[in-house]
Design an enzyme around this catalytic site. Structure first.
Site, PDB file in Angstrom:
ATOM      1  N   ASP A  22      73.292 -61.808  20.821  1.00 36.48           N
ATOM      2  CA  ASP A  22      74.384 -60.687  20.374  1.00 36.48           C
ATOM      3  C   ASP A  22      74.745 -59.648  21.365  1.00 36.48           C
ATOM      4  O   ASP A  22      73.765 -59.249  21.888  1.00 36.48           O
ATOM      5  CB  ASP A  22      73.981 -60.061  18.999  1.00 36.48           C
ATOM      6  CG  ASP A  22      75.145 -59.751  18.005  1.00 36.48           C
ATOM      7  OD1 ASP A  22      75.461 -60.310  16.790  1.00 36.48           O
ATOM      8  OD2 ASP A  22      75.889 -58.985  18.624  1.00 36.48           O
ATOM      9  N   GLU A  57      80.932 -74.656   9.406  1.00 35.39           N
ATOM     10  CA  GLU A  57      79.483 -74.491   8.406  1.00 35.39           C
ATOM     11  C   GLU A  57      80.487 -73.999   7.206  1.00 35.39           C
ATOM     12  O   GLU A  57      81.370 -73.329   6.860  1.00 35.39           O
ATOM     13  CB  GLU A  57      78.962 -73.106   9.184  1.00 35.39           C
ATOM     14  CG  GLU A  57      77.843 -72.659   8.347  1.00 35.39           C
ATOM     15  CD  GLU A  57      76.934 -73.876   8.022  1.00 35.39           C
ATOM     16  OE1 GLU A  57      76.647 -74.660   8.958  1.00 35.39           O
ATOM     17  OE2 GLU A  57      76.669 -74.249   6.797  1.00 35.39           O
ATOM     18  N   PHE A  58      79.731 -74.936   6.126  1.00 37.03           N
ATOM     19  CA  PHE A  58      80.210 -74.573   4.890  1.00 37.03           C
ATOM     20  C   PHE A  58      79.243 -73.662   3.877  1.00 37.03           C
ATOM     21  O   PHE A  58      79.399 -73.849   2.734  1.00 37.03           O
ATOM     22  CB  PHE A  58      80.268 -75.968   4.020  1.00 37.03           C
ATOM     23  CG  PHE A  58      81.216 -76.861   4.861  1.00 37.03           C
ATOM     24  CD1 PHE A  58      82.631 -76.810   4.549  1.00 37.03           C
ATOM     25  CD2 PHE A  58      80.856 -77.812   5.719  1.00 37.03           C
ATOM     26  CE1 PHE A  58      83.635 -77.476   5.520  1.00 37.03           C
ATOM     27  CE2 PHE A  58      81.921 -78.567   6.556  1.00 37.03           C
ATOM     28  CZ  PHE A  58      83.033 -78.578   6.422  1.00 37.03           C
ATOM     29  N   GLU A  68      77.329 -67.418   0.955  1.00 39.27           N
ATOM     30  CA  GLU A  68      76.883 -66.297   0.988  1.00 39.27           C
ATOM     31  C   GLU A  68      75.894 -66.151  -0.222  1.00 39.27           C
ATOM     32  O   GLU A  68      76.454 -66.732  -1.335  1.00 39.27           O
ATOM     33  CB  GLU A  68      77.527 -65.024   0.939  1.00 39.27           C
ATOM     34  CG  GLU A  68      78.115 -64.830   2.429  1.00 39.27           C
ATOM     35  CD  GLU A  68      78.794 -63.400   2.671  1.00 39.27           C
ATOM     36  OE1 GLU A  68      78.395 -62.595   1.812  1.00 39.27           O
ATOM     37  OE2 GLU A  68      79.645 -63.537   3.363  1.00 39.27           O
ATOM     38  N   GLY A 103      87.849 -65.127 -13.527  1.00 40.42           N
ATOM     39  CA  GLY A 103      87.383 -63.975 -13.201  1.00 40.42           C
ATOM     40  C   GLY A 103      88.181 -62.670 -12.745  1.00 40.42           C
ATOM     41  O   GLY A 103      89.610 -62.993 -12.816  1.00 40.42           O
ATOM     42  N   CYS A 121      85.348 -65.187   3.206  1.00 42.60           N
ATOM     43  CA  CYS A 121      85.960 -66.523   3.877  1.00 42.60           C
ATOM     44  C   CYS A 121      87.364 -66.766   3.033  1.00 42.60           C
ATOM     45  O   CYS A 121      88.591 -66.866   3.492  1.00 42.60           O
ATOM     46  CB  CYS A 121      84.991 -67.828   3.618  1.00 42.60           C
ATOM     47  SG  CYS A 121      83.680 -67.835   4.699  1.00 42.60           S
ATOM     48  N   LYS A 158      80.204 -61.046  -5.100  1.00 42.99           N
ATOM     49  CA  LYS A 158      79.583 -62.095  -6.060  1.00 42.99           C
ATOM     50  C   LYS A 158      78.091 -61.849  -5.986  1.00 42.99           C
ATOM     51  O   LYS A 158      77.620 -61.144  -5.144  1.00 42.99           O
ATOM     52  CB  LYS A 158      79.811 -63.587  -5.189  1.00 42.99           C
ATOM     53  CG  LYS A 158      79.024 -63.845  -3.944  1.00 42.99           C
ATOM     54  CD  LYS A 158      79.407 -65.273  -3.527  1.00 42.99           C
ATOM     55  CE  LYS A 158      78.001 -66.054  -3.220  1.00 42.99           C
ATOM     56  NZ  LYS A 158      78.130 -67.342  -2.830  1.00 42.99           N
ATOM     57  N   ARG A 216      83.063 -57.214   1.172  1.00 45.12           N
ATOM     58  CA  ARG A 216      84.271 -57.672   1.951  1.00 45.12           C
ATOM     59  C   ARG A 216      85.304 -58.213   1.045  1.00 45.12           C
ATOM     60  O   ARG A 216      84.777 -59.305   0.356  1.00 45.12           O
ATOM     61  CB  ARG A 216      84.065 -58.228   3.168  1.00 45.12           C
ATOM     62  CG  ARG A 216      83.527 -57.917   4.328  1.00 45.12           C
ATOM     63  CD  ARG A 216      83.273 -58.660   5.400  1.00 45.12           C
ATOM     64  NE  ARG A 216      81.972 -59.378   5.202  1.00 45.12           N
ATOM     65  CZ  ARG A 216      81.530 -60.280   6.103  1.00 45.12           C
ATOM     66  NH1 ARG A 216      81.982 -60.559   7.336  1.00 45.12           N
ATOM     67  NH2 ARG A 216      80.369 -61.002   5.854  1.00 45.12           N
TER      68      ARG A 216
HETATM   69  C1  UDX Z   1      82.733 -69.682   0.495  1.00 47.60           C
HETATM   70  C2  UDX Z   1      82.620 -71.155   0.453  1.00 47.60           C
HETATM   71  O1  UDX Z   1      82.162 -71.803  -0.691  1.00 47.60           O
HETATM   72  C3  UDX Z   1      81.715 -71.856   1.658  1.00 47.60           C
HETATM   73  O2  UDX Z   1      81.641 -73.050   1.542  1.00 47.60           O
HETATM   74  C4  UDX Z   1      82.282 -71.214   2.900  1.00 47.60           C
HETATM   75  O3  UDX Z   1      81.505 -71.637   3.967  1.00 47.60           O
HETATM   76  C5  UDX Z   1      82.508 -69.636   2.962  1.00 47.60           C
HETATM   77  O4  UDX Z   1      83.266 -69.307   1.770  1.00 47.60           O
HETATM   78  P1  UDX Z   1      81.263 -67.598  -0.307  1.00 47.60           P
HETATM   79  O5  UDX Z   1      82.684 -66.881   0.200  1.00 47.60           O
HETATM   80  O6  UDX Z   1      79.968 -67.172   0.446  1.00 47.60           O
HETATM   81  O7  UDX Z   1      81.567 -69.202   0.494  1.00 47.60           O
HETATM   82  O8  UDX Z   1      81.311 -67.530  -1.892  1.00 47.60           O
HETATM   83  P2  UDX Z   1      81.582 -68.628  -3.088  1.00 47.60           P
HETATM   84  O9  UDX Z   1      80.549 -68.831  -3.841  1.00 47.60           O
HETATM   85  O10 UDX Z   1      82.359 -69.627  -2.581  1.00 47.60           O
HETATM   86  O11 UDX Z   1      82.625 -67.628  -3.931  1.00 47.60           O
HETATM   87  C6  UDX Z   1      83.675 -66.787  -3.313  1.00 47.60           C
HETATM   88  C7  UDX Z   1      84.478 -66.228  -4.221  1.00 47.60           C
HETATM   89  O12 UDX Z   1      85.149 -66.925  -5.090  1.00 47.60           O
HETATM   90  C8  UDX Z   1      83.665 -64.959  -4.970  1.00 47.60           C
HETATM   91  O13 UDX Z   1      84.452 -63.819  -5.162  1.00 47.60           O
HETATM   92  C9  UDX Z   1      83.468 -65.716  -6.470  1.00 47.60           C
HETATM   93  O14 UDX Z   1      83.263 -64.526  -7.493  1.00 47.60           O
HETATM   94  C10 UDX Z   1      84.817 -66.335  -6.731  1.00 47.60           C
HETATM   95  N1  UDX Z   1      84.800 -67.546  -7.534  1.00 47.60           N
HETATM   96  C11 UDX Z   1      83.750 -68.695  -7.113  1.00 47.60           C
HETATM   97  C12 UDX Z   1      85.307 -67.715  -8.676  1.00 47.60           C
HETATM   98  O15 UDX Z   1      85.985 -66.473  -9.020  1.00 47.60           O
HETATM   99  N2  UDX Z   1      85.139 -68.591  -9.600  1.00 47.60           N
HETATM  100  C13 UDX Z   1      84.554 -69.517  -9.284  1.00 47.60           C
HETATM  101  O16 UDX Z   1      84.495 -70.605 -10.125  1.00 47.60           O
HETATM  102  C14 UDX Z   1      84.024 -69.727  -7.955  1.00 47.60           C
END
Ligand code: UDX
Length: 437
Positions: A31, A151-152, A155, A256, A263, A324, A331
């Site tokens: 980094d 990458e999928f 967090e 929600g 992301c 979450k 962010r």
């Molecule tokens: C997401 C993707 O899931 C992941 O594959 C990618 O690599 C990065 O982006 P992340 O942002 O870490 O991951 O969290 P995620 O669990 O997907 O939730 C994203 C947001 O959606 C959160 O604010 C969560 O509260 C919201 N969410 C998720 C909902 O409001 N309803 C749902 O049913 C699922």
């Protein structure tokens, strides 16, 4: 065993680097932030991510994982260089690629033999080509293959997601690169994880298409939930029945206050911008973005109705600030928009989150923070739950009622029992479950 560099020690770089060292390779995470590297070398993990500290410690102790600020030297000694730097959203909605481009230049300058240059950061479709051009312009004779390996990981579940992915996508042109990447992910081959080999552009598109689809699914169910309120339907029963249809699946159908994080908001904007750029607009994604923005505002309107249409001089307890659970990341969190609006409307905000308060303080230094939900709700006129932390799922409604000045609550994550709220005498609302008057 391969020698691997990960450039960038954010979520993807740190989890990816530690994960690949767990697969048995020699990994150095680099980094430009010298202080961050010093902290990592001292055993400190700059992000909250369950299981990451243990994974890093284990692989550092085994001598497979290292941290360095000497980017050039590390690249020179590597077989494979992963790019995992940030791609923040630029002012026009497109991803800002300045960090990626700077890294491509550095790689070009240090290409001292055949290497694979592999991008893990989410980058707009066409960026692979641009990275190759930059490397060639700096080092026309450089011997390398380019790979897009999106990458999928999520967090909060990043370590598990990295070590047990649903699939691995390898976008490249040569068989040599496919074979080498196969060696990197050898333990996953043994587990029979699907490994898909595609073109670079297809791999780049897969990542955006997947994230945008999930965002779309959330915005869709949020709109269905909103309508449920007017027609007297219960969105949980609706999603349960929908989810039992294998073509739909029950995942990502939780309504929600709107999605947040590093992301979905960024990637939907970037994909929409790409669509506009090519004159092939993604109207569904553009709509999902708008729906998500208005969902956050809608939560304030719902709470306002519960509070008799005025926040002036009232104390509102906000439970949950992270976008979450299981993360300290704020962010693009719904809490940012909602707290800002509550303050504007004259409310005094009393906030509590198990781990995201320090990050939230950087954006909202002037609201009040408390060390427990009990302290945050004490004498509050109203309460809003924004993150489904387990400790809020299990909160004692009688205790909550006794602590608050007035028992008024908006449960935006639908985690509290409606019967419990009714029997305790709360004035309450949720998303898509209780008939909206
Ligand atoms: C997401 C993707 O899931 C992941 O594959 C990618 O690599 C990065 O982006 P992340 O942002 O870490 O991951 O969290 P995620 O669990 O997907 O939730 C994203 C947001 O959606 C959160 O604010 C969560 O509260 C919201 N969410 C998720 C909902 O409001 N309803 C749902 O049913 C699922």
């Amino acid at each position: 065993m391969k020698k691997i560099t990960f450039i960038g020690t954010g979520y993807v770089g740190l989890v990816g680097g530690a994960g690949i060292s767990e697969f048995g390779h020699q990994v150095t995470c680099v980094d430009i932030d010298q202080e961050k590297i010093e902290r990592l070398n001292a055993g400190e993990i700059p992000i909250y991510e369950p299981g990451l500290k243990t994974l890093v410690k284990k692989n550092v102790n085994k001598g497979r994982l290292h941290f360095s600020a000497n980017i050039s030297k590390t690249i020179q000694k590597s077989d494979i260089v992963f790019i995992a730097v940030g791609t923040p959203q630029g002012s026009n909605g497109e991803a800002n690629l300045s960090a990626v481009e700077a890294v491509a230049k550095t790689i070009g300058e240090n290409l001292n033999g055949y290497k694979i240059v592999c991008t893990k950061s989410t980058v707009p479709i066409g960026t692979g080509k641009r990275i190759e051009e930059i490397i060639r312009s700096v080092n026309p004779m450089g011997d390398f293959d380019y790979v897009s390996n999106p990458e999928f990981l999520r967090e909060g579940a990043a370590v598990k997601d990295f070590l047990h992915p649903d699939r691995v996508v390898i976008g490249t042109r040569t068989q040599k690169a496919i074979d080498l990447m196969g060696e990197v992910y050898r333990p996953l081959y043994i587990n029979e994880t699907p490994i898909l080999s595609t073109s670079v552009e297809t791999a780049e598109m897969i990542k955006y298409a997947a994230n945008a689809f999930l965002s779309l699914k959330i915005s869709y169910i949020n709109e269905i939930a909103n309508l449920c309120e007017f027609v007297g339907a219960d969105v949980h029963d609706v999603t349960r029945a929908m989810g039992l249809d294998g073509r739909i699946s029950s995942k990502f159908l939780h309504p929600g206050p709107g999605y947040g994080g590093s992301c979905f908001p960024k990637d939907t904007h970037a994909l929409a911008a790409t669509g506009q750029k090519y004159g092939s607009p993604l109207r569904t994604i553009e709509a999902a973005i708008k729906t998500n923005e208005s969902q956050k505002v809608r939560m304030v309107e719902k709470l306002s109705r519960l509070m008799g249409d005025s926040f002036n001089g009232k104390t509102i307890a906000v439970l949950g600030l992270a976008f979450k659970p299981q993360t300290d990341d704020v962010r693009e969190a719904a809490s940012r928009v909602i707290v800002s609006r509550l303050v504007e409307l004259g409310a005094s905000v009393h906030a509590y989150d198990p781990i995201a308060m320090d990050n939230f303080k950087n954006h909202f230094p002037n609201i009040k923070y408390f060390d427990s939900w009990q302290d945050a709700v004490k004498s509050a006129d109203g309460c809003i739950i924004l993150t489904e932390w387990n400790e809020f799922r299990g909160l004692d409604l009688n205790e909550l009622k006794d602590l608050m000045r007035f028992p008024v609550i908006l449960d935006t994550k639908n985690i509290l029992s409606i019967q419990g709220l009714e029997s305790c005498g709360f004035t309450f609302d949720n998303v898509g479950r209780k008939l909206h008057q």
